[in-house]
Write a protein that holds these residues in place. Structure first.
Motif: not given
Length: 198
Positions: A68, A71, A75, A127, A130-131
């Motif tokens: 997290e 990322t 983000e 995830s 996705e990014r």
């Protein structure tokens, strides 16, 4: 709205958290994720298991938190990119910042590469994919032809390849990183010119 005091305390706690993450990743790399216990992580950190427990209850939690944290900058980059005009400067800047983020996360990528089963099980890869798609969509011009779309996707893959495939190439890591960034930037530049030309 917490005051500065709160912020400082959070940062201090953040440092312990980061030390735990770094040491855990070191141990995972050395002896494998499955074989590493929370106790060993605590021992290497020279803290009690209870102190470790304050931050993380399981090694899964440690791994997911590392992800997290990695990322988050991606983000932020996506958010930034979405607000920028579709210029060549924007695209080159995205490639440059993304490369920086990846280099900062090199140990995590090596872990992902070596522990694909764990990564799948914890669904952390999802995830991330996705990014990557979001980044790709920002770099690609809406009306780009297929070759230029492939160039944009290849620019991202080039940066990823720099993490793994080029590890064992001879040469100075610094030079390798520069070369990888140059190739990725070239691809995005060519794709942009292609889109302008049409």
């Amino acid at each position: 709205m917490g005051g500065t005091m709160d912020g400082t305390r959070r940062r201090r706690r953040g440092d312990t958290r980061q030390r735990i993450q770094d040491v855990a990743l070191e141990l995972f790399a050395e002896q494998g994720y499955e074989k590493t216990s929370l106790r060993e992580i605590a021992e290497r950190l020279e803290v009690t298991k209870a102190a470790l427990y304050y931050h993380f209850k399981t090694k899964e939690e440690i791994l997911v938190s590392i992800f997290e944290d990695l990322t988050k900058p991606i983000e932020e980059l996506i958010e930034w990119g979405r607000q920028q005009p579709h210029t060549l400067d924007t695209k080159q800047e995205i490639v440059r910042r993304y490369a920086e983020t990846l280099y900062g996360a090199a140990p995590l990528f090596r872990f992902m590469h070596d522990n694909q089963a764990t990564v799948r099980e914890l669904r952390i890869g999802d995830s991330f994919k996705e990014r990557i798609r979001s980044l790709r969509d920002i770099i690609i011009d809406p009306d780009a032809d297929m070759v230029d779309q492939v160039r944009c996707v290849s620019a991202i893959f080039t940066l990823h390849a720099g993490m793994f495939l080029l590890q064992d190439l001879e040469g100075d890591p610094e030079d390798k990183n520069k070369a990888v960034l140059e190739v990725a930037t070239d691809l995005v530049t060519q794709a942009h010119r292609g889109a302008q030309g049409s």
